[in-house]
Design a protein around this motif. Structure first.
Motif, mmCIF file in Angstrom:
data_model
loop_
_atom_site.group_PDB
_atom_site.id
_atom_site.type_symbol
_atom_site.label_atom_id
_atom_site.label_comp_id
_atom_site.label_asym_id
_atom_site.label_seq_id
_atom_site.Cartn_x
_atom_site.Cartn_y
_atom_site.Cartn_z
ATOM 1 N N THR A 1 1.969 -10.463 -24.781
ATOM 2 C CA THR A 1 3.090 -9.709 -25.357
ATOM 3 C C THR A 1 4.007 -10.622 -26.156
ATOM 4 O OG1 THR A 1 2.973 -8.175 -23.487
ATOM 5 C CG2 THR A 1 4.997 -8.166 -24.786
ATOM 6 N N LEU A 2 4.280 -11.805 -25.626
ATOM 7 C CA LEU A 2 5.121 -12.750 -26.355
ATOM 8 C C LEU A 2 4.431 -13.216 -27.631
ATOM 9 C CD1 LEU A 2 6.373 -14.854 -23.302
ATOM 10 C CD2 LEU A 2 7.715 -13.223 -24.649
ATOM 11 N N SER A 3 3.123 -13.399 -27.560
ATOM 12 C CA SER A 3 2.378 -13.863 -28.736
ATOM 13 C C SER A 3 2.443 -12.861 -29.870
ATOM 14 C CB SER A 3 0.918 -14.134 -28.371
ATOM 15 O OG SER A 3 0.820 -15.201 -27.465
ATOM 16 N N ARG A 4 2.306 -11.593 -29.538
ATOM 17 C CA ARG A 4 2.248 -10.595 -30.603
ATOM 18 C C ARG A 4 3.616 -10.372 -31.254
ATOM 19 N NH1 ARG A 4 1.027 -5.323 -26.761
ATOM 20 N NH2 ARG A 4 3.173 -4.634 -26.440
ATOM 21 N N THR A 5 4.668 -10.877 -30.633
ATOM 22 C CA THR A 5 5.981 -10.828 -31.281
ATOM 23 C C THR A 5 6.306 -12.146 -31.983
ATOM 24 O OG1 THR A 5 7.070 -11.499 -29.213
ATOM 25 C CG2 THR A 5 6.850 -9.144 -29.627
ATOM 26 N N GLY A 6 5.280 -12.998 -32.123
ATOM 27 C CA GLY A 6 5.460 -14.253 -32.843
ATOM 28 C C GLY A 6 5.983 -15.392 -32.003
ATOM 29 N N ARG A 7 6.123 -15.231 -30.697
ATOM 30 C CA ARG A 7 6.688 -16.270 -29.826
ATOM 31 C C ARG A 7 5.546 -17.006 -29.128
ATOM 32 N NH1 ARG A 7 10.124 -11.752 -26.978
ATOM 33 N NH2 ARG A 7 10.867 -13.344 -25.511
ATOM 34 N N THR A 8 4.658 -17.588 -29.936
ATOM 35 C CA THR A 8 3.459 -18.217 -29.375
ATOM 36 C C THR A 8 3.795 -19.443 -28.534
ATOM 37 O OG1 THR A 8 3.167 -19.387 -31.474
ATOM 38 C CG2 THR A 8 1.937 -17.342 -31.167
ATOM 39 N N ASP A 9 4.814 -20.183 -28.928
ATOM 40 C CA ASP A 9 5.184 -21.366 -28.136
ATOM 41 C C ASP A 9 5.712 -20.950 -26.764
ATOM 42 O OD1 ASP A 9 4.445 -23.006 -30.193
ATOM 43 O OD2 ASP A 9 6.470 -23.239 -31.005
ATOM 44 N N GLU A 10 6.481 -19.858 -26.724
ATOM 45 C CA GLU A 10 7.000 -19.369 -25.446
ATOM 46 C C GLU A 10 5.873 -18.796 -24.585
ATOM 47 O OE1 GLU A 10 10.392 -16.179 -23.823
ATOM 48 O OE2 GLU A 10 10.272 -16.682 -25.968
ATOM 49 N N ALA A 11 4.809 -18.310 -25.250
ATOM 50 C CA ALA A 11 3.701 -17.709 -24.516
ATOM 51 C C ALA A 11 2.833 -18.762 -23.840
ATOM 52 C CB ALA A 11 2.841 -16.869 -25.465
ATOM 53 N N ARG A 12 2.727 -19.934 -24.424
ATOM 54 C CA ARG A 12 1.774 -20.951 -23.956
ATOM 55 C C ARG A 12 1.919 -21.293 -22.472
ATOM 56 N NH1 ARG A 12 -1.363 -24.683 -26.912
ATOM 57 N NH2 ARG A 12 -2.880 -25.574 -25.450
ATOM 58 N N PRO A 13 3.132 -21.510 -21.923
ATOM 59 C CA PRO A 13 3.242 -21.833 -20.494
ATOM 60 C C PRO A 13 2.722 -20.712 -19.583
ATOM 61 C CG PRO A 13 5.291 -22.352 -21.642
ATOM 62 C CD PRO A 13 4.452 -21.599 -22.604
ATOM 63 N N HIS A 14 2.862 -19.471 -20.021
ATOM 64 C CA HIS A 14 2.383 -18.355 -19.202
ATOM 65 C C HIS A 14 0.859 -18.308 -19.198
ATOM 66 C CE1 HIS A 14 6.399 -16.735 -18.494
ATOM 67 N NE2 HIS A 14 6.652 -16.906 -19.788
ATOM 68 N N PHE A 15 0.236 -18.608 -20.348
ATOM 69 C CA PHE A 15 -1.220 -18.734 -20.363
ATOM 70 C C PHE A 15 -1.678 -19.847 -19.427
ATOM 71 C CE2 PHE A 15 -1.350 -16.663 -24.709
ATOM 72 C CZ PHE A 15 -2.143 -15.599 -24.323
ATOM 73 N N GLU A 16 -0.999 -20.977 -19.496
ATOM 74 C CA GLU A 16 -1.391 -22.125 -18.677
ATOM 75 C C GLU A 16 -1.199 -21.843 -17.190
ATOM 76 O OE1 GLU A 16 0.962 -25.197 -20.367
ATOM 77 O OE2 GLU A 16 -0.424 -25.577 -22.044
ATOM 78 N N ARG A 17 -0.120 -21.127 -16.856
ATOM 79 C CA ARG A 17 0.086 -20.752 -15.451
ATOM 80 C C ARG A 17 -1.048 -19.866 -14.960
ATOM 81 N NH1 ARG A 17 4.984 -16.873 -13.107
ATOM 82 N NH2 ARG A 17 4.585 -17.210 -10.876
ATOM 83 N N ALA A 18 -1.443 -18.896 -15.788
ATOM 84 C CA ALA A 18 -2.534 -17.994 -15.420
ATOM 85 C C ALA A 18 -3.828 -18.780 -15.226
ATOM 86 C CB ALA A 18 -2.704 -16.910 -16.482
ATOM 87 N N LEU A 19 -4.145 -19.685 -16.137
ATOM 88 C CA LEU A 19 -5.377 -20.461 -16.030
ATOM 89 C C LEU A 19 -5.367 -21.359 -14.792
ATOM 90 C CD1 LEU A 19 -5.983 -21.472 -19.747
ATOM 91 C CD2 LEU A 19 -7.515 -20.092 -18.314
#
Length: 880
Positions: free
Chosen positions: A707-725
């Motif tokens: 959701t953060l990525s699709r609003t252009g906040r890819t840098d803010e999204a990255r930690p959430h991806f990493e937490r999930a992984l």
């Protein structure tokens, strides 16, 4: 002009009001009323007398209003066609329209339906609005015991018509007579009617005319509630466009006097209590074959239940149809009913009826002991008190299990009334008494530990449940031995709790032990073994072994169908689980068919608000989304979420799961803020109730990152991806399907943020993980290859992109409907490939196919935007 033709709605209102007043009076006072009326309005008195005479001869004649008795305005005839439907014979004619049995033939398949159309002479705005309201009402009611709406259209002359499911059945009273059904069978059939009425009430719809003729029972014993033609919406939709009641709508309202509530006969607004009253009359007729007050007698409990439903004051009736059905269930179970005061004598009598042998033996024992000395009598009293206490505790254990595992399992704790706190306090008190009360009785102690563990688990209190389940298992192994018949269930309880808290690897051997012990103790099959196979399947599915999970579900389902009753909930549970694993294996038709079967079974057995019913609804919504129906999935999730919040409270893990699912269906650019809010709240609930390293937390973190990525906040999204992984690799393993999904979504975020080279690298890893976890020919693997091809084309690696697209298309084309989103994504990349190679004609051909199949939802998504961009480029090249 005849007198009948001069009857106006206003005049009819006066006639009807006086008729009801006269009908409720004794004969002598009725005659006096008519004489007084004759002095001022002889015609009015004559009209009322005519109605009273007709009522004596045919008490149901007023179910159609007097307007419907005007000269025949020209009804439709057999053989006429309305749209694609050919009329066979009339089923009924009323004040609003006519209903026909009709047939539609398509490709040699004949479909019989009930077709309802407005009469030719009733084309006023008020009546048309009422018909449209009926259409909206019917469309909102989807329940196995309610005749469903199939189609809505307009005839050639402009009159609207409805096409509904044709129910081949007889009125409930006729079915009972023909079958010679016993009391318990009658009550259970009536309870299913209550479930249908409850479904309507939960959607703010009152039926308004519940009677035997509107409750049809099919040859296989399934009840169907029909004719919502006079139903009224509770939230004001019955009002006319000007804001007041539509002129004449109340005057045209039909009813059946014997089944109508007092307030309905007075012409007051309908409410839920009015339907409860009609259900009370129907219940009396179902049980006795007679109307209330006609001299038939009932057992005291049933008499009290009927009396409560028929209370003259609506506030003194059952609050809901479900409450009426629940009290009937208490009667069937031998428990005290809510309709009677809970006096000590009454409660004891119910206990004695449920435990006839134990109570009788105890009484004989007491009589024998009275012959002994005072000392012996004193000792005997202590023995008897101990015996009573053991019996009471055993009975209490069973009732606590039934209450907490069924009552809370059915509706969930209602935070507004404090039920959740009460349940927690009850469990905590019982847990604190275990050592003192059951220290020397290992069998009963193990049973109570198991009851409490399951009860805590049902409330989502896993930390409290696990040590109790471990102690119960250890006690059975040490004190009761390997042949204890409850040992498989003890293994299963602990394994399931471990699975629930996300310890899938630790849960696996415990659940396997439950199955193996069950096979050893019950080689011919047993419900305990079927449950263990089901739960092992859930664990295998969570660990990504879908083939083994499907095998476990299939064995469990076969065993449950063989050993349990046709309507058993456990069978529906396994069918639901099987639908999910088939969905994960991309068998979408098989998944949908099995899920619908499970949903119908849950709705019928447990009601639409049972948590299991809503789980299957959520699964169907996910399947809707997978098949491309995103808007339908959103509507389903919103409805489920509203009900779960009301029933379970706002902080339940199940509520959080639905919030996550709903957020995943919200299109980019339309509700990003709503989606983010839902996901952050869900994460907070899940981390608190499940722990910060639970796989569910990982899934929600991943969706928040998207959701953060699709609003252009890819840098803010990255930690959430990493937490999930990090959670998924640690808990599920590095080659699990969920890891592949998260990698694919991370790669998409990198591509959106312009980091193409790293996006290619992550996509390659995602394809490799998915191919290993799911197989190279799985739909999810193929879709990831399509996404990789997109980035390869963006980086100029055209040849590898072509290879990836060819391989993915060989998987997607036979597996999916041509308009499916995944197929459309592949066509988009094929068109892009042809554009990059300068193959304009081929690109145009692929685009034409994709545009022809584009759905409205897809048009608003990324695939729609990409197709429009490619179309502009192809058209520009073609014009050069």
């Amino acid at each position: 002009m005849t007198a009948a033709s001069r009857m106006t709605p206003e005049r009819w209102a006066t006639v009807e009001a006086l008729f009801w007043q006269a009908l409720e009076l004794p004969e002598g006072r009725r005659a006096s009323l008519l004489e007084r009326t004759r002095e001022t309005d002889p015609g009015l008195a004559t009209e009322v007398e005519t109605l009273l005479d007709e009522h004596r001869n045919d008490s149901g004649f007023l179910e159609n209003p007097v307007v419907g008795r005007l000269p025949d305005p020209g009804f439709l005839s057999e053989g006429e066609s309305i749209g694609p439907y050919r009329l066979i014979r009339p089923l009924g004619r009323g004040g609003m329209g006519e209903v026909h049995l009709a047939v539609r033939e398509t490709d040699g398949v004949r479909q019989h339906v009930a077709l309802k159309i407005i009469r030719r002479d009733l084309d006023s705005r008020e009546v048309l609005e009422r018909f449209r309201r009926e259409r909206r009402i019917l469309a909102s009611l989807v329940h196995p015991s309610i005749a469903r709406l199939i189609h809505v259209d307009s005839a050639d002359d402009g009159r609207p018509y409805l096409v509904m499911e044709y129910v081949e059945g007889v009125p409930i009273t006729a079915w009972i007579r023909e079958r010679e059904a016993g009391p318990a069978e009658r009550i259970r059939l009536f309870q299913r009617v209550c479930t249908a009425v409850s479904h309507a009430h939960q959607r703010l719809v009152v039926h308004g005319d519940i009677k035997p003729a509107n409750v049809l029972v099919t040859p296989d014993g399934a009840p169907k509630l029909v004719d919502f033609g006079i139903a009224a919406l509770l939230h004001g939709e019955a009002e006319g466009e000007g804001g007041g009641t539509a002129s004449g709508s109340e005057e045209l309202r039909p009813l059946t006097p014997e089944y109508a509530s007092p307030e309905q006969r007075r012409g007051e607004a309908l409410g839920l209590a009015s339907d409860v009253y009609s259900l009370g009359v129907l219940l009396h007729v179902v049980l006795t074959g007679r109307q209330p007050g006609a001299g038939a007698s009932l057992p005291r409990d049933l008499e009290a239940i009927v009396g409560k439903a028929l209370a003259p004051d609506p506030d003194h009736r059952y609050g809901t149809a479900a409450a009426l059905a629940d009290d009937l269930q208490r009667h069937l179970d031998g428990l005290p009913v809510q309709a009677r005061p809970a006096t000590p004598g009454y409660v004891v009598s119910r206990f004695a009826r449920r435990n006839r042998f134990g109570v009788g033996a105890g009484a004989a024992f007491i009589i024998l002991l009275t012959a002994f000395s005072v000392v012996t009598a004193f000792q005997s009293r202590r023995i008897q008190e101990e015996s009573d206490r053991v019996a009471r505790e055993r009975d209490q254990a069973l009732e606590v299990r039934a209450f907490l595992l069924e009552a809370f399992g059915t509706t969930g704790p209602d935070e507004a009334t404090g039920d959740s706190v009460t349940a927690r306090q009850l469990l905590d008190r019982r847990a604190a008494m275990l050592e003192e009360e059951y220290g020397g009785r290992p069998a009963l102690r193990a049973t109570m530990l198991d009851v409490l563990a399951q009860s805590y688990e049902r409330l989502g209190l896993y930390a409290e449940a696990e040590p109790l389940a471990r102690e119960a298992l250890e006690l059975r192994e040490a004190a009761l031995g390997p042949d204890d018949p409850d040992l498989p269930a003890a293994y299963n309880t602990l394994g399931w709790i471990l699975h629930q808290v996300g310890n899938h690897a630790e849960a696996a051997p415990v659940l396997v032990q439950a199955v193996e012990t069950g096979r050893r103790l019950h080689p011919e099959g047993h419900p305990i073994l079927a449950r263990a196979l089901n739960d092992l399947g859930v664990n295998l599915e969570a660990r990504g072994d879908y083939t083994a999970a499907e095998a476990a579900y299939l064995e469990s389902l076969e065993m449950r169908r063989r050993l349990l009753d046709a309507g058993d909930v456990g069978t529906a549970v396994t069918a639901s689980n099987l639908s999910v694993v088939r969905y994960r294996r991309a068998d979408y038709p098989g998944a949908v068919a099995t899920a619908r079967e499970a949903h119908e079974a849950f709705s019928e057995a447990l009601g639409p608000d049972h948590r299991r019913t809503m789980i299957v609804e959520g699964n169907l919504a996910a399947m809707q989304a997978a098949m491309g129906d995103w808007s339908g999935a959103r509507l389903t999730y919103r409805d489920i979420l509203e009900r779960q919040r009301r029933l379970l409270g706002p902080r339940h893990p199940t509520v959080a799961r639905t919030m996550t699912s709903l957020a995943g269906t919200i299109p980019a650019g339309e509700g990003d803020t709503e989606a983010e809010t839902l996901l952050r709240e869900a994460l907070d609930i899940q981390a608190a109730s499940l722990g910060p390293d639970h796989p569910t937390v990982a899934a929600t973190s991943r969706l928040l990152a998207v959701t953060l990525s699709r609003t252009g906040r890819t840098d803010e999204a990255r930690p959430h991806f990493e937490r999930a992984l990090q959670i998924q690799r640690s808990v599920l393993g590095p080659r699990h399907q969920e890891v592949g999904e998260t990698l694919a979504l991370l790669a998409a975020s990198l591509r959106a943020g312009g980091n193409l080279e790293q996006g290619v690298s992550v996509y390659r890893e995602a394809v490799a993980v998915r191919a290993e976890a799911l197989g190279p020919d799985h739909v999810a693997t193929a879709r990831t290859e399509v996404a990789l091809a997109n980035v390869l084309l963006a980086t100029g690696q055209v040849d590898e992109a072509a290879e990836r697209l060819q391989r993915s298309w060989r998987v997607l084309e036979p597996a999916l409907p041509p308009e499916h989103l995944f197929a459309q994504e592949a066509r988009t990349e094929w068109a892009r490939l042809h554009v990059l190679r300068g193959e304009t004609a081929r690109a145009d051909s692929v685009l034409q196919e994709a545009e022809r199949l584009l759905t409205p939802d897809q048009g608003e998504q990324l695939v729609g935007r990409m197709l429009r961009e490619l179309r502009q480029e192809v058209d520009a090249r073609a014009s050069r």
